[in-house]
Write a protein that holds these residues in place. Structure first.
Motif, mmCIF file in Angstrom:
data_model
loop_
_atom_site.group_PDB
_atom_site.id
_atom_site.type_symbol
_atom_site.label_atom_id
_atom_site.label_comp_id
_atom_site.label_asym_id
_atom_site.label_seq_id
_atom_site.Cartn_x
_atom_site.Cartn_y
_atom_site.Cartn_z
ATOM 1 N N GLN A 16 16.515 20.946 -13.356
ATOM 2 C CA GLN A 16 17.976 21.015 -13.428
ATOM 3 C C GLN A 16 18.548 19.677 -13.850
ATOM 4 O OE1 GLN A 16 19.798 23.073 -10.127
ATOM 5 N NE2 GLN A 16 21.696 21.953 -10.441
ATOM 6 N N VAL A 17 18.033 18.593 -13.271
ATOM 7 C CA VAL A 17 18.524 17.257 -13.638
ATOM 8 C C VAL A 17 18.216 16.978 -15.112
ATOM 9 C CG1 VAL A 17 18.261 14.807 -13.237
ATOM 10 C CG2 VAL A 17 18.323 16.349 -11.315
ATOM 11 N N GLY A 18 16.980 17.337 -15.522
ATOM 12 C CA GLY A 18 16.616 17.133 -16.925
ATOM 13 C C GLY A 18 17.569 17.869 -17.851
ATOM 14 N N GLY A 19 17.868 19.115 -17.487
ATOM 15 C CA GLY A 19 18.797 19.895 -18.289
ATOM 16 C C GLY A 19 20.168 19.258 -18.356
ATOM 17 N N LEU A 20 20.642 18.727 -17.227
ATOM 18 C CA LEU A 20 21.945 18.073 -17.193
ATOM 19 C C LEU A 20 21.960 16.855 -18.117
ATOM 20 C CD1 LEU A 20 22.994 18.293 -13.458
ATOM 21 C CD2 LEU A 20 24.436 18.824 -15.400
ATOM 22 N N ILE A 21 20.904 16.039 -18.049
ATOM 23 C CA ILE A 21 20.839 14.859 -18.917
ATOM 24 C C ILE A 21 20.815 15.289 -20.381
ATOM 25 C CG2 ILE A 21 19.497 12.817 -19.538
ATOM 26 C CD1 ILE A 21 20.560 12.532 -16.835
ATOM 27 N N ALA A 22 19.994 16.321 -20.664
ATOM 28 C CA ALA A 22 19.887 16.786 -22.050
ATOM 29 C C ALA A 22 21.232 17.271 -22.567
ATOM 30 C CB ALA A 22 18.851 17.901 -22.154
ATOM 31 N N CYS A 23 21.965 18.002 -21.741
ATOM 32 C CA CYS A 23 23.260 18.512 -22.190
ATOM 33 C C CYS A 23 24.297 17.419 -22.289
ATOM 34 C CB CYS A 23 23.759 19.609 -21.251
ATOM 35 S SG CYS A 23 22.943 21.165 -21.575
ATOM 36 N N THR A 24 24.069 16.310 -21.629
ATOM 37 C CA THR A 24 25.022 15.217 -21.734
ATOM 38 C C THR A 24 24.774 14.411 -22.996
ATOM 39 O OG1 THR A 24 25.015 15.057 -19.342
ATOM 40 C CG2 THR A 24 26.041 13.265 -20.554
ATOM 41 N N THR A 25 23.491 14.039 -23.216
ATOM 42 C CA THR A 25 23.221 13.244 -24.414
ATOM 43 C C THR A 25 23.339 14.092 -25.666
ATOM 44 O OG1 THR A 25 20.873 13.750 -24.342
ATOM 45 C CG2 THR A 25 21.573 11.757 -23.230
ATOM 46 N N GLY A 26 23.162 15.421 -25.504
ATOM 47 C CA GLY A 26 23.154 16.255 -26.683
ATOM 48 C C GLY A 26 21.724 16.564 -27.109
ATOM 49 N N PHE A 27 20.818 15.798 -26.551
ATOM 50 C CA PHE A 27 19.374 15.985 -26.776
ATOM 51 C C PHE A 27 18.975 15.732 -28.219
ATOM 52 C CE2 PHE A 27 15.525 16.781 -24.746
ATOM 53 C CZ PHE A 27 14.700 17.582 -25.517
ATOM 54 N N PHE A 28 19.394 16.590 -29.133
ATOM 55 C CA PHE A 28 19.021 16.373 -30.526
ATOM 56 C C PHE A 28 19.932 15.334 -31.146
ATOM 57 C CE2 PHE A 28 15.906 19.477 -30.477
ATOM 58 C CZ PHE A 28 16.378 20.572 -29.781
ATOM 59 N N ASN A 29 19.386 14.580 -32.072
ATOM 60 C CA ASN A 29 20.123 13.452 -32.634
ATOM 61 C C ASN A 29 21.419 13.870 -33.300
ATOM 62 O OD1 ASN A 29 20.311 10.740 -32.908
ATOM 63 N ND2 ASN A 29 19.241 10.654 -34.863
ATOM 64 N N SER A 30 21.474 15.102 -33.767
ATOM 65 C CA SER A 30 22.654 15.514 -34.522
ATOM 66 C C SER A 30 23.795 15.967 -33.616
ATOM 67 C CB SER A 30 22.274 16.658 -35.468
ATOM 68 O OG SER A 30 21.510 17.609 -34.743
ATOM 69 N N VAL A 31 23.476 16.232 -32.342
ATOM 70 C CA VAL A 31 24.525 16.724 -31.448
ATOM 71 C C VAL A 31 25.211 15.535 -30.773
ATOM 72 C CG1 VAL A 31 24.988 18.151 -29.428
ATOM 73 C CG2 VAL A 31 23.200 18.819 -31.055
ATOM 74 N N PRO A 32 26.544 15.482 -30.803
ATOM 75 C CA PRO A 32 27.223 14.320 -30.196
ATOM 76 C C PRO A 32 27.093 14.323 -28.686
ATOM 77 C CG PRO A 32 28.818 15.953 -30.896
ATOM 78 C CD PRO A 32 27.486 16.438 -31.373
ATOM 79 N N SER A 33 27.085 13.140 -28.106
ATOM 80 C CA SER A 33 26.939 13.032 -26.666
ATOM 81 C C SER A 33 28.253 13.360 -25.974
ATOM 82 C CB SER A 33 26.490 11.615 -26.312
ATOM 83 O OG SER A 33 26.700 11.364 -24.946
ATOM 84 N N PHE A 34 28.168 13.928 -24.794
ATOM 85 C CA PHE A 34 29.345 14.199 -23.991
ATOM 86 C C PHE A 34 29.698 12.935 -23.221
ATOM 87 C CE2 PHE A 34 32.067 17.473 -22.499
ATOM 88 C CZ PHE A 34 32.482 17.061 -21.244
ATOM 89 N N THR A 35 30.980 12.779 -22.929
ATOM 90 C CA THR A 35 31.373 11.567 -22.213
ATOM 91 C C THR A 35 31.098 11.728 -20.728
ATOM 92 O OG1 THR A 35 33.159 11.379 -23.788
ATOM 93 C CG2 THR A 35 33.222 9.927 -21.889
ATOM 94 N N MET A 36 30.377 10.786 -20.140
ATOM 95 C CA MET A 36 30.030 10.867 -18.719
ATOM 96 C C MET A 36 30.834 9.835 -17.946
ATOM 97 S SD MET A 36 28.211 12.181 -16.302
ATOM 98 C CE MET A 36 27.005 13.111 -17.169
ATOM 99 N N THR A 37 31.586 10.274 -16.959
ATOM 100 C CA THR A 37 32.393 9.355 -16.165
ATOM 101 C C THR A 37 31.839 9.289 -14.750
ATOM 102 O OG1 THR A 37 33.827 11.139 -15.453
ATOM 103 C CG2 THR A 37 34.448 9.996 -17.467
ATOM 104 N N LEU A 38 32.471 8.471 -13.911
ATOM 105 C CA LEU A 38 32.007 8.355 -12.529
ATOM 106 C C LEU A 38 32.078 9.695 -11.791
ATOM 107 C CD1 LEU A 38 33.448 4.911 -11.407
ATOM 108 C CD2 LEU A 38 31.061 5.524 -11.729
ATOM 109 N N PRO A 39 33.209 10.422 -11.864
ATOM 110 C CA PRO A 39 33.212 11.746 -11.238
ATOM 111 C C PRO A 39 32.155 12.661 -11.854
ATOM 112 C CG PRO A 39 35.457 11.088 -11.678
ATOM 113 C CD PRO A 39 34.574 10.075 -12.320
ATOM 114 N N GLY A 40 31.842 12.457 -13.116
ATOM 115 C CA GLY A 40 30.788 13.246 -13.750
ATOM 116 C C GLY A 40 29.456 13.033 -13.059
ATOM 117 N N ILE A 41 29.147 11.769 -12.748
ATOM 118 C CA ILE A 41 27.898 11.490 -12.028
ATOM 119 C C ILE A 41 27.943 12.135 -10.653
ATOM 120 C CG2 ILE A 41 26.362 9.713 -11.154
ATOM 121 C CD1 ILE A 41 27.389 7.827 -13.216
#
Lengths: 466, 305
Positions: A305-330
């Motif tokens: 689950q954590v791996g999936g969360l990180i992947a969906c935040t960074t976008g995983f693939f180089n072409s997908v833009p990263s999502f903005t992660m804030t303190l409440p996000g963490i």
């Protein structure tokens, strides 16, 4: 119930741990000096301005501003067009200043423009007020008759502005203007009429130079100098950029404005990351101690689950833009770990119950899954509902949930803060991966484990040691 | 087996007592809205060496021409102290004004390296719009959840199940609000985020118990066992599960609270602590309030029939 093979557990476990490691570490190949990034790592997470530091400002046109409406045009349409024009110019200005990660939203219901940008990496001179002032400048170039007379032409008639050197004094820099058709005609008429008199160059309310007209300009080119304080190369470049960027359709006023220095945020982020690690460790210990084998399976699912969360935040693939992660996000990630383990707790409790009642391991596990699915489903759906509302209410108006809930929320204007949006996102993604990992993967793993002879002991699933 | 339904007077009084306490605190100390909702200006300054509090406050007041109040705050992850300046007026200051103040302070205290650590300025109109929007978001969540529960548990008296579940939720939101009030945390968008999250979380535990009630009632079937017995049995059966899940989630939040407290991350503490309280309340309300309340309504329905 379909039987699952013994090797399934190892397949799933290895896949989970592998994908999680990949989402943290990334994957790139190098060829000589070039490195191509195929999969992003955790370092590519785009941190919000509450962590990186930066500026968050809401601009509005002046309170009593009414746009000039042409024949057959509605005022609201003209306003919308001007807002979008302003947004484009602001985006341009941010790009010119090399600010890569900015977000600019227009709130058409309330006529606001919201701009957020982080400090540049390695920036030492933090001046939020200056940055906002530069962004919000109207930047209207005017050339006027005399020292302050009627306007001859405006910036929009300038096709191109570039930096040049003063031929008489190479240490001084000037801005060379090339006019369009209307501009060429206007400057030609003016210089013919005002030969021997002054014309002045203005940027907004500041006059930069007022030279005397020496020739009749017919080639549509003019030179703007700094006058008594000549431009340095940076000043000339800034001026040229401003003119090229275009003038804003209306004066921008700041309705709200916040700034954060980077030292404040990165400290907070590290504290939160440690909190996440500790929380994960404690929950893992608790699960394994209390639920033994199903507990261990739960921990592997949580890793996924954590791996999936990180992947969906960074976008995983180089072409997908990263999502903005804030303190409440963490905080949302940590919370979804705690909530995510819920699915496994419900199942493990049920399995334990069935074993204590005397059912066989196989039927206990099967019953455990069947009887608990609807409760897990309901529980996760309610979090989805709440996360969707959070994202719709606290995010940009043109996001998916912003538009979905638009009919309710748009009368109230876009939010002043963006940090809660990230929280809604991590909750939502957490639930999705909870379904994937906490339900599907767990079932696959557990069903395969029970086929392994040496592990078919009731006490491993919560029964009493015989 | 604990008689949850029978002891309902006890549970209801505990809840009412807590809410009464928060009402008293709200009346005695005024409830404070954060500038995110009411508009205003808060600027945090850091400095090296020693700067006299009163001198600083007076200087800022002179530079701005407005009343301010100053508070000390420990910086993140260090022992240094920052000065937090709050404007009494309801409108924010413009970037130009902020810059003028910074320059004025640099002149007045040239050796102390005064820096703006963070600033937050919100226009009052923007703030009020945001407040209304947040409350609407809360309302929408309540409604959606009532509809969802009513639909999922239509065999259990649909609407009565939905309403009692949501009453337990309202209870939780009020406990969250009480936490903000009692601990003097200004009510900001954190409150809304926490409230919404607690709604989504607390309803889970309630669903688990209702799910059990539905299952047990179906098993009891035609025999028509006493409603109270079914509800009590269901709650007792779900007790371990509810407590264990709550333990995990609350544990996660407590870790965040402790870390935030130790390292002075105020913004997160103001978020995580009410969240923790909300979760404790959520577990409590699901176990002790939702079930017995539903049973009470069902009994009234039977008597009326």
């Amino acid at each position: 119930m379909k039987k699952v093979g013994k090797s399934m557990f190892f397949i799933v476990a290895v896949l989970i741990i592998g994908l999680t490691a990949l989402s943290f570490v990334g994957f790139s190949t190098s060829y000589g000096d070039f490195t191509t990034k195929h999969i992003k790592s955790a370092e590519d997470i785009r941190w919000g301005i509450d962590i990186r530091g930066g500026v968050d400002v809401t601009f509005t046109p002046p309170k009593d501003y009414k746009p000039v409406v042409g024949e057959g045009e509605k005022e609201s349409d003209v306003m919308l067009r001007e807002l979008n024009a302003a947004k484009a110019i602001i985006n341009n200005r941010l790009a010119t200043q090399n600010i890569a990660d900015s977000e600019v939203y227009t709130d058409t219901a309330q006529n606001r423009i919201i701009v957020r940008f982080p400090w540049k990496e390695g920036e030492t001179n933090f001046n939020p007020e200056e940055a906002v002032k530069e962004l919000g400048e109207t930047a209207l170039l005017t050339i006027r008759e005399g020292a302050d007379g009627p306007v001859i032409l405006e910036g929009k008639n300038v096709k191109q502005a570039s930096v040049g050197q003063n031929p008489d004094n190479p240490t001084e820099f000037v801005v060379q203007l090339t006019f369009d058709e209307d501009g060429t005609k206007a400057i030609s008429d003016a210089t013919q009429r005002l030969l021997g008199q002054q014309i002045s160059f203005w940027m907004d309310d500041v006059s930069f130079s007022s030279p005397v007209v020496r020739d009749h300009i017919t080639d549509g080119k003019a030179t703007m100098s700094g006058g008594s304080t000549p431009f340095t190369v940076e000043e000339a470049r800034d001026m040229a950029d401003k003119i090229n960027g275009g003038a804003l359709p209306f004066k921008l006023e700041t309705a709200s404005f916040s700034s954060i220095s980077p030292t404040l945020g990165t400290g907070a982020r590290d504290v939160m990351l440690w909190a996440g690690v500790i929380a994960f460790a404690l929950i893992s210990i608790f699960m394994i101690a209390k639920y033994r084998l199903p507990g261990m399976v739960a921990v592997i699912a949580l890793i996924g689950q954590v791996g999936g969360l990180i992947a969906c935040t960074t976008g995983f693939f180089n072409s997908v833009p990263s999502f903005t992660m804030t303190l409440p996000g963490i905080a949302g990630i940590i919370l979804s770990i705690g909530m995510g383990v819920d699915a496994n707790v419900i199942t493990a409790e049920r399995v334990k119950e069935e074993i204590l009642v005397g059912k066989s391991i196989d039927s206990a596990v099967n019953n455990g899954f069947e009887r608990t699915f609807s409760a897990i489903f309901d529980g996760n759906i309610t979090v989805v509902i709440v996360a969707a509302i959070l994202m719709g209410a606290f995010g940009p108006p043109d996001s998916f949930f912003g538009t979905l809930f638009g009919f309710i929320f748009s009368p109230f204007g876009a939010s002043a803060t963006g940090t809660i949006y990230s929280f809604g996102y991590t909750l939502l993604v957490g639930v999705v991966f909870n379904f994937l990992m906490g339900v599907t993967a767990t079932r696959l793993m557990l069903k395969s484990i029970i086929r392994m002879k040496p592990l078919r002991k009731p006490w491993l699933y919560g029964g009493k040691k015989s | 087996m604990i008689d949850f339904c029978g002891k309902r007077k006890l549970w209801f009084s505990i809840s009412l007592g807590l809410l009464a306490l928060s009402l008293i605190v709200a009346l005695v100390f005024k409830v404070e809205l954060d500038i995110t909702f009411r508009g205003g200006s808060i600027v945090t300054y850091s400095f090296d060496g020693d700067v006299d509090k009163t001198a600083f406050e007076n200087e800022v007041q002179t530079l701005l021409g407005q009343q301010v109040s100053l508070q000390e705050q420990t910086a993140i992850n260090s022992d240094k102290v920052n000065y937090v300046v709050t404007l009494s007026a309801k409108s924010g200051i413009t970037p130009e004004q902020q810059q003028a103040v910074s320059e004025g302070l640099a002149k007045a205290f040239p050796d102390n390296n005064i820096q703006v650590v963070s600033s937050n300025n919100v226009d009052a109109v923007v703030g009020r719009g945001f407040l209304i929007k947040s409350l609407v978001a809360l309302l929408v969540a309540f409604l959606l959840l009532i509809v969802y529960i009513a639909f999922r548990f239509r065999k259990m008296g649909g609407w009565s199940a939905g309403v009692t579940a949501v009453l337990a939720l309202v209870h939780d939101v009020m406990i969250v609000l009480a936490t903000f009030i009692i601990f003097r945390i200004p009510i900001s968008d954190n409150f809304i985020a926490v409230a919404l999250t607690i709604l989504g979380w607390s309803i889970n535990a309630t669903i688990v118990i209702y799910d059990r009630i539905r299952e047990n009632a179906a098993l009891a079937g035609k025999r028509g066992t006493d409603i109270r017995e079914t509800v009590n049995k269901s709650i007792n059966q779900s007790l371990t599960r509810t407590i264990n899940t709550s333990v995990c989630t609350i544990l996660a939040m407590v870790v965040v609270c402790v870390m935030a407290l130790v390292f002075n991350v105020h913004s997160i503490l103001e978020f995580a602590f009410p969240m923790t309280m909300g979760m404790v309340s959520g577990a409590y309300s699901s176990i002790c309030i939702a079930g017995p309340l539903w049973e009470m309504i069902q009994q009234r329905k039977l008597k009326a029939a």
